[in-house]
Write a protein that holds these residues in place. Structure first.
Motif, PDB file in Angstrom:
ATOM      1  N   GLY A  41      -1.826  11.348  33.188  1.00  0.00           N
ATOM      2  CA  GLY A  41      -2.427  11.318  31.731  1.00  0.00           C
ATOM      3  C   GLY A  41      -3.513  11.539  32.212  1.00  0.00           C
ATOM      4  O   GLY A  41      -4.169  12.039  32.727  1.00  0.00           O
ATOM      5  N   GLY A  42      -4.260  11.508  30.960  1.00  0.00           N
ATOM      6  CA  GLY A  42      -5.692  12.441  30.599  1.00  0.00           C
ATOM      7  C   GLY A  42      -5.892  12.604  29.761  1.00  0.00           C
ATOM      8  O   GLY A  42      -7.297  13.119  29.474  1.00  0.00           O
ATOM      9  N   LEU A  43      -4.683  12.834  29.273  1.00  0.00           N
ATOM     10  CA  LEU A  43      -5.491  13.902  27.550  1.00  0.00           C
ATOM     11  C   LEU A  43      -5.871  12.864  26.681  1.00  0.00           C
ATOM     12  O   LEU A  43      -4.718  12.376  26.458  1.00  0.00           O
ATOM     13  N   PHE A  44      -6.848  13.392  25.458  1.00  0.00           N
ATOM     14  CA  PHE A  44      -7.615  12.794  24.365  1.00  0.00           C
ATOM     15  C   PHE A  44      -7.596  13.230  23.856  1.00  0.00           C
ATOM     16  O   PHE A  44      -8.110  14.639  23.526  1.00  0.00           O
ATOM     17  N   VAL A  45      -7.330  12.887  22.239  1.00  0.00           N
ATOM     18  CA  VAL A  45      -7.037  13.853  21.108  1.00  0.00           C
ATOM     19  C   VAL A  45      -8.198  13.214  20.210  1.00  0.00           C
ATOM     20  O   VAL A  45      -8.536  11.581  20.149  1.00  0.00           O
ATOM     21  N   ARG A  46      -9.029  13.631  19.537  1.00  0.00           N
ATOM     22  CA  ARG A  46     -10.152  13.553  18.159  1.00  0.00           C
ATOM     23  C   ARG A  46      -9.475  12.151  16.792  1.00  0.00           C
ATOM     24  O   ARG A  46      -8.656  12.571  16.542  1.00  0.00           O
ATOM     25  N   THR A  47     -10.161  10.940  17.119  1.00  0.00           N
ATOM     26  CA  THR A  47     -10.151  10.162  16.530  1.00  0.00           C
ATOM     27  C   THR A  47     -10.057  10.955  14.707  1.00  0.00           C
ATOM     28  O   THR A  47     -10.961  11.473  14.568  1.00  0.00           O
ATOM     29  N   GLU A  48      -9.217  10.830  13.647  1.00  0.00           N
ATOM     30  CA  GLU A  48      -9.753  11.106  12.130  1.00  0.00           C
ATOM     31  C   GLU A  48     -11.308  10.848  11.496  1.00  0.00           C
ATOM     32  O   GLU A  48     -11.144  12.186  10.793  1.00  0.00           O
ATOM     33  N   ASP A  49     -11.195   9.831  11.878  1.00  0.00           N
ATOM     34  CA  ASP A  49     -12.841   9.836  12.042  1.00  0.00           C
ATOM     35  C   ASP A  49     -13.629  10.090  12.513  1.00  0.00           C
ATOM     36  O   ASP A  49     -15.007  10.171  12.581  1.00  0.00           O
ATOM     37  N   ARG A  50     -13.140  11.395  13.862  1.00  0.00           N
ATOM     38  CA  ARG A  50     -13.879  11.653  14.133  1.00  0.00           C
ATOM     39  C   ARG A  50     -15.184  10.810  15.745  1.00  0.00           C
ATOM     40  O   ARG A  50     -16.178  11.459  16.153  1.00  0.00           O
ATOM     41  N   ARG A  51     -14.302   9.580  15.281  1.00  0.00           N
ATOM     42  CA  ARG A  51     -15.652   8.687  16.356  1.00  0.00           C
ATOM     43  C   ARG A  51     -14.822   8.066  17.285  1.00  0.00           C
ATOM     44  O   ARG A  51     -15.932   7.078  18.219  1.00  0.00           O
ATOM     45  N   GLY A  52     -13.986   8.567  17.613  1.00  0.00           N
ATOM     46  CA  GLY A  52     -13.460   7.569  18.857  1.00  0.00           C
ATOM     47  C   GLY A  52     -12.304   8.797  19.009  1.00  0.00           C
ATOM     48  O   GLY A  52     -12.504  10.008  19.091  1.00  0.00           O
ATOM     49  N   TRP A  53     -12.258   8.494  20.210  1.00  0.00           N
ATOM     50  CA  TRP A  53     -10.762   9.376  21.386  1.00  0.00           C
ATOM     51  C   TRP A  53      -9.335   8.153  21.669  1.00  0.00           C
ATOM     52  O   TRP A  53      -9.597   7.160  21.456  1.00  0.00           O
ATOM     53  N   ILE A  54      -8.333   9.331  21.459  1.00  0.00           N
ATOM     54  CA  ILE A  54      -7.306   8.189  21.874  1.00  0.00           C
ATOM     55  C   ILE A  54      -6.814   8.703  22.596  1.00  0.00           C
ATOM     56  O   ILE A  54      -5.937  10.063  23.085  1.00  0.00           O
ATOM     57  N   HIS A  55      -5.889   8.052  23.701  1.00  0.00           N
ATOM     58  CA  HIS A  55      -4.837   9.076  24.554  1.00  0.00           C
ATOM     59  C   HIS A  55      -3.832   9.626  24.569  1.00  0.00           C
ATOM     60  O   HIS A  55      -3.283   8.610  23.168  1.00  0.00           O
ATOM     61  N   VAL A  56      -3.360  10.196  24.922  1.00  0.00           N
ATOM     62  CA  VAL A  56      -1.890  10.688  24.629  1.00  0.00           C
ATOM     63  C   VAL A  56      -1.266  10.376  25.594  1.00  0.00           C
ATOM     64  O   VAL A  56      -0.753  10.883  27.016  1.00  0.00           O
ATOM     65  N   PRO A  57      -0.022   9.073  25.643  1.00  0.00           N
ATOM     66  CA  PRO A  57      -0.104   8.854  27.088  1.00  0.00           C
ATOM     67  C   PRO A  57       1.266   9.723  27.632  1.00  0.00           C
ATOM     68  O   PRO A  57       2.307  10.615  27.145  1.00  0.00           O
ATOM     69  N   PRO A  58       1.610  10.505  28.365  1.00  0.00           N
ATOM     70  CA  PRO A  58       2.686  10.815  29.206  1.00  0.00           C
ATOM     71  C   PRO A  58       4.109   9.769  28.719  1.00  0.00           C
ATOM     72  O   PRO A  58       3.630   8.207  28.996  1.00  0.00           O
ATOM     73  N   ILE A  59       5.164  10.785  28.555  1.00  0.00           N
ATOM     74  CA  ILE A  59       6.239   9.875  28.330  1.00  0.00           C
ATOM     75  C   ILE A  59       7.276  10.606  28.495  1.00  0.00           C
ATOM     76  O   ILE A  59       7.054  12.118  28.410  1.00  0.00           O
ATOM     77  N   PRO A  60       7.937  10.130  29.559  1.00  0.00           N
ATOM     78  CA  PRO A  60       9.086  10.909  30.004  1.00  0.00           C
ATOM     79  C   PRO A  60       9.965  11.629  29.516  1.00  0.00           C
ATOM     80  O   PRO A  60      10.266  11.233  28.802  1.00  0.00           O
ATOM     81  N   GLU A  61      10.207  13.136  29.459  1.00  0.00           N
ATOM     82  CA  GLU A  61      10.968  13.580  29.181  1.00  0.00           C
ATOM     83  C   GLU A  61      10.514  14.515  27.382  1.00  0.00           C
ATOM     84  O   GLU A  61      11.208  15.222  27.111  1.00  0.00           O
ATOM     85  N   ALA A  62       9.102  13.851  27.000  1.00  0.00           N
ATOM     86  CA  ALA A  62       8.760  14.080  26.247  1.00  0.00           C
ATOM     87  C   ALA A  62       7.708  15.541  26.212  1.00  0.00           C
ATOM     88  O   ALA A  62       7.511  15.892  26.980  1.00  0.00           O
ATOM     89  N   LEU A  63       7.412  16.118  24.513  1.00  0.00           N
ATOM     90  CA  LEU A  63       6.715  17.319  24.896  1.00  0.00           C
ATOM     91  C   LEU A  63       5.499  16.994  23.914  1.00  0.00           C
ATOM     92  O   LEU A  63       5.862  15.992  22.660  1.00  0.00           O
TER      93      LEU A  63
END
Ligand SMILES: O=C(O)CCC(=O)C(=O)O
Ligand SMILES: [Fe+2]
Length: 365
Positions: free
Chosen positions: A253-275
């Motif tokens: 984990g540790g990847l974060f994506v900017r929210t649509e309103d640009r006011r916060g960040w969302i974590h991209v949770p690791p999911i086994p086997e996902a891309l």
């Protein structure tokens, strides 16, 4: 020289640190392995770039879409979910994507194998030493332009042909990186076909295919454990310059994506086997802003080493890209001018990471 002596010299002198990390090829991995307890000042990011600051609120209740691409799922629903995610988030995760899980495991193992090589081996692939301009090992993003360095080592492999890759890519990871690239091709084509349909591009002919996926680059990213990790970043805020990026992350984990309103960040949770799939600037330009290339960043970790393996699917460097005619056919005004893709990429790599600024280069003001 005793490690402690080398370490205290490096902490005091930027040029000694640069010599050790970049020139001798030890990378930040080498710093970690020396038992460094304090983050060298060159890595201390300005307050506003640190994830712990109030302007960087993490939004825990939000999540980017997770899309099941199994063939037995309703096609139309899957297609809508992909296009909606590309419009709203610019980021989504896919499961049952058709890339064999063993291929993903193998390329992660191969990443570790490359970084476990002694510095004398890895240094053969730095900008100064590499025999091929398509193979590059380095640390941080653009040390010459950065005010603060990033806690990341990378190996970047630009794909030209199988023969060239076999002749030039480092052996410990060559076959696995190639296999990952090959085995993800069907997924990439499927995603691009779906995304094009919503843009009224019903058929991807040879020219379109070159614009969308004429070249590919695979990076093996290595983020070792970091002392005082809150003071730095593993990758600063940026958007990718690709058409789209297929990203394999491990379970750290540790990847974060900017929210649509640009006011916060969302974590991209690791999911086994996902891309993880994200839209890059080139597709934002070609879709005239309909699909979004979203800012993202990676935090440094105080207790665990992380690896990730993105495939950047790009136009060819010699292509001139701009909004597709099909998108403008309804009378929509072009938001971006035509740009030579290699110029766009050069512009990105000349700067330090600076959020969404790269695309300004192509904007019609
Ligand atoms: O390591 C990650 O999760 C993201 C890497 C990334 O954003 C990049 O290499 O452009
Ligand atoms: Fe990225």
């Amino acid at each position: 020289m005793a490690p402690t002596t080398t370490m205290s010299m490096m902490m005091d002198s930027p040029s000694d640190l640069q010599e050790f990390v970049m020139i001798q090829g030890n990378g930040v991995k080498g710093l970690y392995e020396m038992g460094l307890k304090t983050l060298p000042k060159q890595y201390i990011q300005p307050l506003e770039e640190r994830m712990s600051m109030t302007n960087n609120k993490v939004v825990p209740q939000e999540s980017i879409p997770i899309i099941d691409m199994s063939n037995n799922n309703n096609c139309e629903e899957v297609e809508d979910a992909i296009c909606d995610a590309a419009e709203k988030w610019g980021f989504f995760q896919v499961i049952n994507h058709g890339v064999p899980i063993q291929v993903l495991e193998n390329v992660k193992d191969a990443t570790y194998r490359f970084y476990e090589l002694p510095a004398e081996e890895k240094v053969k692939y730095t900008k100064e030493n590499s025999e091929s301009k398509h193979v590059r090992y380095g640390s941080s993003f653009n040390p010459d332009a950065e005010k603060a360095l990033e806690w990341k080592d990378y190996l970047s492999l630009f794909y030209v042909s199988d023969d060239e890759a076999i002749a030039t890519w480092p052996h410990p990871c060559r076959d696995e990186a190639l296999e990952y690239m090959k085995k993800s091709e069907a997924l990439i084509k499927r995603l691009l076909n779906i995304l094009m349909k919503r843009l009224n591009v019903s058929e991807i002919d040879e020219t379109k295919e070159a614009f969308l996926m004429g070249s590919r680059r695979i990076n093996l990213n290595y983020y070792p454990v970091c002392p005082n990790h809150d003071l730095t970043v593993a990758i600063g805020r940026h958007s990718d310059v690709s058409t789209l990026t297929v990203l394999l992350q491990d379970q750290t984990g540790g990847l974060f994506v900017r929210t649509e309103d640009r006011r916060g960040w969302i974590h991209v949770p690791p999911i086994p086997e996902a891309l993880v799939i994200n839209i890059g600037d080139a597709l934002q330009i070609m879709s005239n802003g309909r699909y979004k290339s979203i800012e993202h960043r990676v935090t440094a970790n105080g207790s665990k080493t992380r690896v990730s393996v993105p495939i950047f699917v790009n136009p060819r460097p010699s292509d001139v890209i701009g909004p597709f005619l099909e998108v403008l056919a309804s009378g929509e005004k072009a938001k971006y001018k035509d740009v030579l893709y290699s110029d766009y990429v050069k512009h990105f790599f000349r700067k330090a990471h600076d959020g969404k600024m790269t695309i300004e280069y192509a904007k019609i003001s």
